[in-house]
Design a protein around this motif. Structure first.
Motif, PDB file in Angstrom:
ATOM      1  N   ALA A   1     -22.649 -28.809  30.675  1.00  0.00           N
ATOM      2  CA  ALA A   1     -22.010 -29.635  29.653  1.00  0.00           C
ATOM      3  C   ALA A   1     -20.496 -29.519  29.760  1.00  0.00           C
ATOM      4  O   ALA A   1     -19.956 -28.441  30.004  1.00  0.00           O
ATOM      5  CB  ALA A   1     -22.471 -29.189  28.270  1.00  0.00           C
ATOM      6  N   PHE A   2     -19.808 -30.650  29.559  1.00  0.00           N
ATOM      7  CA  PHE A   2     -18.357 -30.629  29.583  1.00  0.00           C
ATOM      8  C   PHE A   2     -17.786 -31.382  28.392  1.00  0.00           C
ATOM      9  O   PHE A   2     -18.419 -32.253  27.802  1.00  0.00           O
ATOM     10  CB  PHE A   2     -17.794 -31.224  30.885  1.00  0.00           C
ATOM     11  CG  PHE A   2     -17.923 -32.728  31.008  1.00  0.00           C
ATOM     12  CD1 PHE A   2     -17.047 -33.594  30.347  1.00  0.00           C
ATOM     13  CD2 PHE A   2     -18.913 -33.285  31.797  1.00  0.00           C
ATOM     14  CE1 PHE A   2     -17.169 -34.973  30.467  1.00  0.00           C
ATOM     15  CE2 PHE A   2     -19.047 -34.664  31.916  1.00  0.00           C
ATOM     16  CZ  PHE A   2     -18.170 -35.514  31.240  1.00  0.00           C
ATOM     17  N   LEU A   3     -16.544 -31.024  28.058  1.00  0.00           N
ATOM     18  CA  LEU A   3     -15.712 -31.759  27.108  1.00  0.00           C
ATOM     19  C   LEU A   3     -14.463 -32.188  27.857  1.00  0.00           C
ATOM     20  O   LEU A   3     -13.762 -31.355  28.436  1.00  0.00           O
ATOM     21  CB  LEU A   3     -15.330 -30.883  25.917  1.00  0.00           C
ATOM     22  CG  LEU A   3     -14.201 -31.410  25.016  1.00  0.00           C
ATOM     23  CD1 LEU A   3     -14.605 -32.702  24.317  1.00  0.00           C
ATOM     24  CD2 LEU A   3     -13.783 -30.357  23.998  1.00  0.00           C
TER      25      LEU A   3
ATOM     26  N   THR B   1     -29.083 -21.634  33.244  1.00  0.00           N
ATOM     27  CA  THR B   1     -28.233 -22.255  34.266  1.00  0.00           C
ATOM     28  C   THR B   1     -27.809 -23.664  33.901  1.00  0.00           C
ATOM     29  O   THR B   1     -26.887 -24.203  34.511  1.00  0.00           O
ATOM     30  CB  THR B   1     -28.986 -22.312  35.605  1.00  0.00           C
ATOM     31  OG1 THR B   1     -30.180 -23.110  35.454  1.00  0.00           O
ATOM     32  CG2 THR B   1     -29.376 -20.908  36.071  1.00  0.00           C
ATOM     33  N   ARG B   2     -28.415 -24.268  32.891  1.00  0.00           N
ATOM     34  CA  ARG B   2     -28.232 -25.700  32.666  1.00  0.00           C
ATOM     35  C   ARG B   2     -27.809 -25.993  31.225  1.00  0.00           C
ATOM     36  O   ARG B   2     -28.262 -25.335  30.292  1.00  0.00           O
ATOM     37  CB  ARG B   2     -29.535 -26.438  32.980  1.00  0.00           C
ATOM     38  CG  ARG B   2     -29.515 -27.923  32.691  1.00  0.00           C
ATOM     39  CD  ARG B   2     -30.883 -28.527  32.919  1.00  0.00           C
ATOM     40  NE  ARG B   2     -30.914 -29.949  32.594  1.00  0.00           N
ATOM     41  CZ  ARG B   2     -32.003 -30.701  32.598  1.00  0.00           C
ATOM     42  NH1 ARG B   2     -33.162 -30.149  32.919  1.00  0.00           N
ATOM     43  NH2 ARG B   2     -31.946 -31.975  32.295  1.00  0.00           N
ATOM     44  N   SER B   3     -26.961 -27.013  31.066  1.00  0.00           N
ATOM     45  CA  SER B   3     -26.641 -27.523  29.731  1.00  0.00           C
ATOM     46  C   SER B   3     -26.188 -28.968  29.850  1.00  0.00           C
ATOM     47  O   SER B   3     -25.620 -29.365  30.873  1.00  0.00           O
ATOM     48  CB  SER B   3     -25.552 -26.688  29.055  1.00  0.00           C
ATOM     49  OG  SER B   3     -24.341 -26.722  29.801  1.00  0.00           O
ATOM     50  N   GLN B   4     -26.469 -29.765  28.826  1.00  0.00           N
ATOM     51  CA  GLN B   4     -26.059 -31.160  28.778  1.00  0.00           C
ATOM     52  C   GLN B   4     -25.518 -31.473  27.390  1.00  0.00           C
ATOM     53  O   GLN B   4     -26.195 -31.198  26.393  1.00  0.00           O
ATOM     54  CB  GLN B   4     -27.234 -32.109  29.076  1.00  0.00           C
ATOM     55  CG  GLN B   4     -27.782 -31.983  30.465  1.00  0.00           C
ATOM     56  CD  GLN B   4     -28.860 -33.018  30.751  1.00  0.00           C
ATOM     57  OE1 GLN B   4     -29.675 -32.834  31.642  1.00  0.00           O
ATOM     58  NE2 GLN B   4     -28.864 -34.122  30.009  1.00  0.00           N
ATOM     59  N   ALA B   5     -24.322 -32.047  27.320  1.00  0.00           N
ATOM     60  CA  ALA B   5     -23.754 -32.488  26.043  1.00  0.00           C
ATOM     61  C   ALA B   5     -24.119 -33.948  25.840  1.00  0.00           C
ATOM     62  O   ALA B   5     -23.944 -34.773  26.728  1.00  0.00           O
ATOM     63  CB  ALA B   5     -22.250 -32.305  26.040  1.00  0.00           C
TER      64      ALA B   5
END
Length: 717
Positions: free
Chosen positions: A207-209, A224-228
């Motif tokens: 995930a990013f901003l 290991t994973r993330s989604q915004a």
């Protein structure tokens, strides 16, 4: 009974004191929804759940339907009407995905990978704007759109790279080192969230901003994973990621920290897809192999299926909510659910708009005959412009404001009341509020009034006015009156008045009925205080002032001064000491209280407490007067008072500007309060029906302003 439409423990002193020093704590009420059917979407919507259905602040929806030919058409739900938008010429299907505040829809036109599928061939997808003249292609190569903001900026991915489009100019986001990225949402400040990856593997997504030209990795929940997926106006971000054990959990990123929202009861995972200005989150989970939509608010998951209205075989309706797409600031949620047509024995997947039901306050009222009941419909809808009240399911003529006033109720008037609230795009009906009428007048009365404010000498003298009486009452009223200064230190109050003096005088003039400087530990006064539940004064030698009196009906003032010119915070209290067994319908009551004081900051605010005892509710009028005091020659008035009513530490009602409400004027007239001549004044007023309990009103200046204000509490007849 007349109806005017409009927008048995004895509780005592310690509770009032606690309430006067409490801070606000918002508690979540049970949320329930109406469900608007937006048409069939087919079973293959699960192939592309990331693009389902936007909703704007007004409740307009961008979505799509499946046709009998297994193609998709874009739709807009607005004004209780569904409008269909076809694909661009030469394309097979179209989807509405994002809708802005003007009602303009952005979406995709192209070719599904298989008939009826919601995922389009990326090489033949075109970004479109759906307008009244038909779909218009937008110049973004190989696009997928996921979000837009009020400024008309759009975000998504183009050729598997996150992009933002501003005024027709498309820019790929500079995300160093990434080869695969997607932007999912953009807020009014231009902050963009999504995910990026250094490989094509979904396990590597982070995930990013993106804000101010810089990208920030938001981290993970230990995996290991993330989604915004979404960002609100305050910059709070939601999405989902893996934990250290490999589970997928929804997250909230706020105050530079990613928090794990956990799982709904029985769920195997959780994924968040929307967040509104209030911090209410929407998402879904896998529960027993089925997808279940939820909303998360105040630390709790609420299963949206459980919050649906009952479905009947003849009327049809939704049996479950399986996925969600977006949530607006009114708490309306778009998604997909299992829909039964009227009389159908099986369900199909339909798009749905969920609208929170209005709440009637109070939900249950026990009123004594001859009293007043005020019911208020509270809704989260943006700019509700229609109200209709019903009694036992029958519409009440002319009852088309946000509140309903029932006066001089009788036993035959007991009923269930509902209210339908709507705006141009949504309408919902509350659960029934039950009104019972029983008992006698003495079963509901004010027994304790109190004010905490600055007090001193001369112009800073604290004058607390109150009245004893009530229609049909006569005889003396035994009272205990206290001016507390030093003892406030035990409650953490700083700058307490060190040596208050107290006098009880009739407002009509004449000699004081009683006075006191130091109470000196008088046994009779201590016994009276214990009998009414007033907190004990810990030091018999304290400089607090206490007196007992036995006046008849009339208006009186409790005058609290600071000895030797001292100033500080003081608490004035008036207690009804009538023995409970001796109270009848003709026994005089405490019927109002008022106090004027300089409103400062922190401890130097103005607080008024009251206790309702008995078994029945009582309607109370509370006013915080600032600007109107200028008409009485008062200088330095509080320009814009705000009024908050607490029960314990919970704010149960608030008002900033009274708005010229005709019902509030009528109640004020009935209790003899002076009229607020300017309907646009910034004075604050509340009228509310309350069950027995302990309450406190806090008067503050909007924006931290200070000045002189008057607080008033009245028992409505």
């Amino acid at each position: 009974m007349t109806r005017t439409p409009t927008p048995s423990a004895r509780l005592r002193g310690p509770l009032v004191v606690a309430a006067l020093f409490a801070s606000a704590l918002s508690l979540r009420a049970q949320i329930r929804y109406s469900a608007t059917d937006l048409g069939p979407v087919g079973s293959s919507i699960t192939s592309d759940p990331m693009t389902i259905f936007g909703v704007n602040a007004s409740g307009q929806v961008a979505a799509y339907n499946i046709t009998p030919a297994s193609t998709l058409v874009g739709i807009r739900y607005s004004g209780f009407t569904t409008t269909t938008f076809p694909p661009l010429a030469g394309d097979l299907s179209a989807k509405g995905i994002v809708i802005d505040e003007t009602g303009t829809i952005l979406g995709e036109s192209g070719f599904p990978l298989s008939p009826g599928e919601a995922y389009f061939d990326a090489t033949r997808t075109r970004l479109v704007r759906f307008a009244s003249g038909g779909p218009q292609a937008l110049a973004v190569p190989s696009p997928r759109i996921f979000g837009a903001n009020l400024a008309g900026q759009m975000v998504g991915d183009s050729g598997n790279r996150a992009f933002v489009s501003t005024n027709g100019v498309t820019q790929l986001l500079p995300l160093p080192g990434t080869i695969f990225s997607r932007a999912h949402a953009i807020n009014a400040a231009g902050q963009i969230v999504g995910w990026s990856s250094v490989t094509t593997a979904s396990e590597d997504r982070r995930a990013f901003l993106f804000s101010g030209g810089l990208a920030r990795d938001l981290g993970t929940l230990g995996g290991t994973r993330s989604q915004a997926q979404a960002i609100n106006a305050a910059g709070q971000i939601v999405g989902f990621g893996t934990t250290a054990t490999g589970q997928t959990h929804a997250f909230l990123f706020s105050d530079s920290r990613m928090s794990d929202l956990g799982l709904p009861v029985g769920a195997l995972d959780s994924q968040a897809f929307g967040i509104n200005r209030s911090g209410q989150i929407a998402g879904w989970s896998n529960v027993g192999g089925d997808s279940r939509g939820w909303t998360y608010f105040a630390g709790e998951f609420i299963d949206l299926t459980d919050a649906l209205p009952p479905r009947t075989a003849t009327a049809g309706g939704f049996s479950s909510i399986t996925m969600v797409g977006g949530i607006n600031d009114a708490g309306q949620i778009t998604g997909v659910g299992q829909y039964f047509a009227p009389g159908a024995s099986s369900a199909s997947q339909h798009a749905v708009l969920l609208t929170p039901l209005p709440e009637i306050r109070p939900a249950t009222t026990i009123a004594v005959p001859g009293s007043t009941v005020r019911l208020e419909a509270v809704s989260t809808l943006v700019s509700p412009n229609s109200y209709q009240w019903f009694r036992n399911g029958v519409a009440l003529p002319g009852a088309t404001e946000s509140a309903l006033l029932l006066t001089r109720v009788a036993a035959a008037d007991a009923a269930a009341f509902t209210c339908t609230v709507g705006n141009d795009n949504a309408r919902a009906t509350s659960a029934p509020a039950q009104v019972q009428v029983t008992g006698t007048a003495e079963q509901s009365r004010l027994v304790n009034l109190s004010v905490r404010a600055l007090a001193g000498a001369g112009s800073q003298t604290l004058i607390v006015g109150f009245s004893v009486g009530g229609a049909g009452t006569a005889g003396p009223k035994p009272l205990l009156v206290r001016a507390i200064g030093p003892a406030l230190a035990g409650f953490g109050v700083t700058n307490a008045l060190p040596d208050p003096t107290l006098a009880l005088v009739p407002q009509a003039g004449g000699a004081a009925l009683a006075t006191n400087d130091d109470w000196a530990g008088a046994t009779a006064l201590a016994s009276l205080a214990a009998g009414v539940g007033a907190f004990a004064l810990p030091d018999v030698a304290s400089k607090d002032a206490v007196l007992a009196a036995n006046p008849g009906a009339g208006a009186f003032s409790a005058i609290v001064s600071g000895k030797a010119g001292a100033t500080g915070v003081a608490l004035a209290e008036i207690y009804d000491t009538s023995p409970v067994a001796a109270v009848t319908a003709t026994t005089p009551r405490l019927i109002n209280l008022s106090a004027r004081s300089q409103i400062g900051l922190g401890n130097q605010g103005l607080f008024a407490g009251f206790v309702i005892t008995g078994t029945a509710a009582r309607t109370i009028l509370v006013r915080a007067i600032g600007p109107t005091l200028a008409a009485f020659g008062v200088t330095g008035v509080l320009a814009d008072p705000r009024l908050d009513l607490f029960r314990g530490s919970t704010v149960i009602a608030s008002n900033d500007n009274w708005g010229g409400d005709a019902q509030l004027t009528a109640i004020g007239d009935s209790v003899g309060a002076f009229r607020l001549a300017d309907r646009a004044s910034r004075d604050a007023v509340l009228a509310i029906t309350l069950p027995p309990g302990t309450y406190s009103a806090q008067v503050t200046g909007v924006g931290g302003t200070t000045g002189v204000a008057l607080v008033e509490i009245y028992e409505a007849p």
